[in-house]
Design a protein around this motif. Structure first.
Motif: not given
Length: 134
Positions: A33-37
């Motif tokens: 996800s973008t959050g993980a990035l």
């Protein structure tokens, strides 16, 4: 206070962009996800500021013996540590981490040089004081 935070936020965005590009170049680098990035970019910045200097000091004899090439291994270990700590960030192995960390370092440097230019207000500076560093 926001002026002091701007260089940090710019570097965080540059690191996130470099990680995103690396995930599209290397098939062994995956973000769920973008959050993980975003969390990975933040944690990578902290790991580079705190853990990496400790690893460099602990591996100094090996680094000197290999004429500095062992620093590439240290970079790979730092990015492997980040992938182990962030739930949605996956690396397929050590060699992927080695080449991805090299790629992220070079790309971050190039983007940072392009974005910040020679603007001294965009550099992260240590606080100036009367204390001494040991």
């Amino acid at each position: 206070m926001l002026a002091n935070l701007t260089p940090f936020l710019v570097q965080w965005a540059i690191t996130a962009l470099a990680l995103w590009v690396a995930s599209h170049i290397f098939k062994g680098v995956k973000f769920e996800s973008t959050g993980a990035l975003v969390v990975s970019a933040l944690l990578l910045g902290f790991a580079n500021a705190i853990v990496k200097p400790l690893l460099i000091v602990l591996t100094l004899p090996l680094t000197v013996l290999t004429f500095g090439l062992f620093l590439l291994v240290v970079n790979a270990l730092v990015i492997l540590l980040v992938s182990a700590l962030v739930k949605g960030f996956r690396l397929s192995g050590f060699w992927t981490a080695l080449f991805a960390s090299l790629f992220v370092s070079v790309l971050s440097f190039l983007i940072g040089a392009f974005v910040t230019g020679n603007d001294p207000s965009m550099t992260i500076q240590m606080p100036q004081g009367t204390g001494t560093w040991l």
